[in-house]
Scaffold this motif. Structure first.
Motif, short mmCIF file in Angstrom:
data_model
loop_
_atom_site.label_atom_id
_atom_site.label_comp_id
_atom_site.label_asym_id
_atom_site.label_seq_id
_atom_site.Cartn_x
_atom_site.Cartn_y
_atom_site.Cartn_z
N THR A 1 -7.70 1.44 -6.36
CA THR A 1 -6.82 0.36 -6.80
C THR A 1 -6.42 -0.54 -5.63
OG1 THR A 1 -5.95 1.73 -8.58
CG2 THR A 1 -4.61 -0.16 -7.92
N ALA A 2 -6.02 0.07 -4.52
CA ALA A 2 -5.56 -0.72 -3.38
C ALA A 2 -6.69 -1.51 -2.74
CB ALA A 2 -4.90 0.18 -2.35
N THR B 1 -1.09 18.60 -17.39
CA THR B 1 -1.87 17.37 -17.47
C THR B 1 -1.90 16.61 -16.15
OG1 THR B 1 0.07 16.19 -18.25
CG2 THR B 1 -1.41 17.08 -19.93
N SER B 2 -1.30 17.18 -15.10
CA SER B 2 -1.27 16.48 -13.82
C SER B 2 -2.67 16.33 -13.26
CB SER B 2 -0.41 17.23 -12.81
OG SER B 2 0.94 16.98 -13.06
N LEU B 3 -2.88 15.20 -12.64
CA LEU B 3 -4.13 14.96 -11.93
C LEU B 3 -4.12 15.78 -10.64
CD1 LEU B 3 -4.05 11.09 -12.26
CD2 LEU B 3 -5.51 12.64 -13.54
N SER B 4 -5.29 16.08 -10.13
CA SER B 4 -5.38 16.77 -8.84
C SER B 4 -5.03 15.77 -7.74
CB SER B 4 -6.79 17.30 -8.62
OG SER B 4 -7.69 16.23 -8.39
N SER B 5 -4.75 16.28 -6.55
CA SER B 5 -4.43 15.38 -5.44
C SER B 5 -5.63 14.49 -5.13
CB SER B 5 -3.98 16.16 -4.21
OG SER B 5 -5.01 16.99 -3.74
N ALA B 6 -6.85 15.02 -5.25
CA ALA B 6 -8.05 14.21 -5.01
C ALA B 6 -8.17 13.08 -6.03
CB ALA B 6 -9.29 15.08 -5.03
N GLU B 7 -7.85 13.36 -7.29
CA GLU B 7 -7.91 12.32 -8.33
C GLU B 7 -6.87 11.23 -8.08
OE1 GLU B 7 -9.45 14.73 -12.27
OE2 GLU B 7 -7.40 15.11 -11.54
N VAL B 8 -5.67 11.64 -7.68
CA VAL B 8 -4.63 10.65 -7.38
C VAL B 8 -5.05 9.82 -6.17
CG1 VAL B 8 -2.22 10.29 -6.72
CG2 VAL B 8 -2.80 12.05 -8.41
N ALA B 9 -5.54 10.49 -5.13
CA ALA B 9 -5.98 9.78 -3.91
C ALA B 9 -7.10 8.80 -4.23
CB ALA B 9 -6.42 10.78 -2.85
N ASP B 10 -8.07 9.22 -5.04
CA ASP B 10 -9.16 8.32 -5.44
C ASP B 10 -8.61 7.09 -6.16
OD1 ASP B 10 -11.09 9.99 -4.37
OD2 ASP B 10 -11.67 10.86 -6.31
N GLY B 11 -7.66 7.31 -7.07
CA GLY B 11 -7.08 6.21 -7.82
C GLY B 11 -6.35 5.22 -6.92
N VAL B 12 -5.58 5.74 -5.96
CA VAL B 12 -4.85 4.87 -5.05
C VAL B 12 -5.82 4.07 -4.19
CG1 VAL B 12 -3.33 4.83 -3.02
CG2 VAL B 12 -2.73 6.25 -5.00
N VAL B 13 -6.80 4.75 -3.60
CA VAL B 13 -7.75 4.06 -2.73
C VAL B 13 -8.52 3.00 -3.51
CG1 VAL B 13 -9.87 4.37 -1.37
CG2 VAL B 13 -7.93 5.91 -1.03
N LEU C 1 0.83 -1.20 0.00
CA LEU C 1 0.00 0.00 0.00
C LEU C 1 0.87 1.25 0.00
CD1 LEU C 1 -2.78 1.35 0.20
CD2 LEU C 1 -2.64 1.06 2.68
N PHE C 2 1.84 1.30 0.91
CA PHE C 2 2.65 2.51 0.99
C PHE C 2 3.76 2.55 -0.05
CE2 PHE C 2 0.08 3.05 4.63
CZ PHE C 2 -0.24 4.39 4.49
N GLY C 3 4.08 1.41 -0.63
CA GLY C 3 4.96 1.43 -1.80
C GLY C 3 4.27 2.15 -2.94
N MET C 4 2.99 1.86 -3.12
CA MET C 4 2.21 2.53 -4.16
C MET C 4 2.09 4.03 -3.86
SD MET C 4 -1.60 1.69 -5.75
CE MET C 4 -2.15 0.98 -4.23
N VAL C 5 1.76 4.34 -2.62
CA VAL C 5 1.61 5.76 -2.24
C VAL C 5 2.94 6.49 -2.39
CG1 VAL C 5 1.14 7.31 -0.30
CG2 VAL C 5 -0.36 5.35 -0.71
N ASN C 6 4.01 5.91 -1.86
CA ASN C 6 5.31 6.58 -1.89
C ASN C 6 5.85 6.76 -3.31
OD1 ASN C 6 5.15 6.72 0.88
ND2 ASN C 6 6.52 5.00 1.22
N SER C 7 5.45 5.88 -4.22
CA SER C 7 5.93 6.01 -5.60
C SER C 7 5.43 7.31 -6.25
CB SER C 7 5.51 4.81 -6.44
OG SER C 7 4.13 4.87 -6.77
#
Length: 193
Positions: free
Chosen positions: A186-187, A172-184, A155-161
């Protein structure tokens, strides 16, 4: 008339973190910091005792942000799975908000007392998250067939990457909310029962 030092401890810290991330902490000298800041070494010493104090301040900023997440109401109340998802989401948001500071934290290797202290604090953070995972397994919301220590590392390997690839300056960067949604998503789609 002499040039006035307009640096504050915070602006000096931001420059130091940038240089540490570029050159590595061990590869950075006070001369490098002085050149990057455009001020004399003596002006730096006006703000801090030395390079390691800058490292400790930077790492503390990252760690304080991460540990603050664990104290938020949504991280301390309710079913463990919801607390775990909240912590994961918020850690991603903190990582993105404090990207240079968390990147530096993730790169420490234990070569100095400050780095060893930081690594110990990171282990403490990981243990607290692992406890949430254990609770979620005990409550029947997470798979019991995945080792908790392994799940925490994955989980934190994915987050830390995120620190390696996320660049907020890109249009083209995703927002922090979009990245957080993707991590949650996927994990936890893989961890939930």
């Amino acid at each position: 008339m002499a040039k006035r030092d307009t640096y504050t401890p915070d602006t000096l810290l931001a420059v130091a973190v940038e240089v540490f991330n570029q050159r590595g902490y061990d590869g950075t000298s006070m001369e490098h910091l002085s050149q990057a800041a455009g001020i004399s070494k003596s002006s730096i010493y006006h703000h801090v005792k030395g390079k390691e104090e800058l490292l400790r301040r930077a790492i503390s900023r990252a760690l304080d942000g991460l540990f603050a997440v664990l104290e938020e109401p949504a991280a301390t109340q309710g079913p463990a799975i919801e607390r775990l998802e909240h912590v994961t989401r918020r850690v991603v948001e903190v990582l993105i908000a404090e990207l240079p500071y968390v990147t530096l934290l993730l790169r420490v290797r234990g070569n100095t007392a400050t780095e060893r202290w930081a690594m110990e604090r990171r282990r403490e953070f990981d243990h607290r998250v692992a406890e949430l995972l254990r609770s979620a397994v005990a409550e029947g919301d997470l798979r019991a067939d995945v080792d908790v220590r392994l799940a925490t590392r994955l989980l934190f390997g994915m987050v830390n990457s995120i620190a390696e690839w996320y660049r907020p300056e890109r249009r083209t960067s995703l927002s922090s909310a979009e990245v957080a949604d993707g991590v949650v998503h996927t994990a936890f789609s893989g961890l939930r029962r």
